[in-house]
Design an enzyme around this catalytic site. Structure first.
Site, mmCIF file in Angstrom:
data_model
loop_
_atom_site.group_PDB
_atom_site.id
_atom_site.type_symbol
_atom_site.label_atom_id
_atom_site.label_comp_id
_atom_site.label_asym_id
_atom_site.label_seq_id
_atom_site.Cartn_x
_atom_site.Cartn_y
_atom_site.Cartn_z
ATOM 1 N N ASP A 1 19.960 -1.474 106.904
ATOM 2 C CA ASP A 1 18.577 -0.973 106.904
ATOM 3 C C ASP A 1 17.678 -1.945 107.657
ATOM 4 O OD1 ASP A 1 19.426 1.096 105.307
ATOM 5 O OD2 ASP A 1 18.797 0.134 103.438
HETATM 6 N N1 URA Z 1 23.000 -0.753 101.160
HETATM 7 C C1 URA Z 1 21.670 -0.528 101.360
HETATM 8 O O1 URA Z 1 20.996 0.050 100.505
HETATM 9 N N2 URA Z 1 21.137 -0.952 102.521
HETATM 10 C C2 URA Z 1 21.812 -1.621 103.470
HETATM 11 O O2 URA Z 1 21.246 -2.003 104.495
HETATM 12 C C3 URA Z 1 23.180 -1.852 103.254
HETATM 13 C C4 URA Z 1 23.746 -1.413 102.094
#
Ligand code: URA
Length: 232
Positions: free
Chosen positions: A102
């Protein structure tokens, strides 16, 4: 391999640029100045030079990046800076991130042009481990840890697979999962009535984020590291 193809793969220019380099006499094979773009060369043994610098052929390139917060995991984006913008100049062609973190997640990201490896590391069937350091909003109870480990309903068709969760003394959590569902860690924390304050990936498929690789920094993987992820 054809000489012009070799030169393009070594990332010194496009097909037309490398042809121009050959015409200008900038390419040598051993001691001889190359004159033909379609010359047949042995990419692993011939000594090819561009402006006097030896070109080493690598079929694939593997990069480890410590992703900072605020950049998106994409090849291009109209609005945001991407992880690819951090790698300048790009050392090879056709590079793509393996999976996605993310925008606000930090840590270990692999970027490669080895499509097969990427596919294997992301395949749900392969259950490749990913470990995240999670800072939760509230402290986690023993029951929360048990539920995270056993697998829980995060609103998908199926509950999450069993995971490994280790609570650190400072209240942060090391969570190892073997799947890669959308926002998985954030949704797992929400399923135990909590919230992720910060998220950092510290390992992926046997590779551990090196302590000396600062956020925003990247390097090519060493031969040993490549073998570690390839031989899984
Ligand atoms: N899980 C999440 O919620 N975000 C990420 O970036 C990676 C794993």
């Amino acid at each position: 391999m054809r000489l012009d193809k070799f030169l393009v793969k070594c990332n010194i220019g496009s097909r037309s640029e490398v042809k121009a380099y050959i015409k200008k006499g900038l390419i040598r094979i051993g001691d001889a100045v190359a004159s033909k773009a379609d010359a047949d060369i042995d990419e692993n043994n011939d000594e090819v030079y561009y402006r006097g610098e030896r070109l080493i052929y690598k079929e694939f390139t593997y990069i480890i990046l410590n992703k900072p917060s605020g950049v998106v995991t994409a090849r291009t984006d109209n609005l945001d800076k991407t992880v690819m913008d951090l790698i300048d100049p790009l050392p090879a062609k056709d590079l793509s991130p393996v999976g996605r973190l993310d925008k606000d997640t930090t840590g270990l990201l692999i970027i490669t042009n080895d499509g097969d490896l990427s596919h294997r590391m992301l395949s749900p069937k392969k259950h490749v481990d990913k470990t995240y350091l999670v800072k939760p909003e509230h402290s986690l109870s023993d029951d929360d840890i048990r539920r995270l480990c056993e697998g829980l309903d995060i609103g998908d068709d199926k509950p999450t697979l069993p995971a490994k969760a280790v609570l650190n003394e400072d209240g942060s959590l090391l969570l190892t999962i073997h799947e890669g569902r959308f926002h998985q860690v954030k949704r797992m924390l929400e399923a135990v009535d909590n919230r992720v304050i910060s998220l950092k990936r510290v390992s992926f498929g046997g590779l551990v984020l090196p302590e000396d690789l600062k956020e925003g920094d990247w390097r090519e993987l060493t031969e040993d590291e490549i073998q570690k992820i390839i031989l899984r």
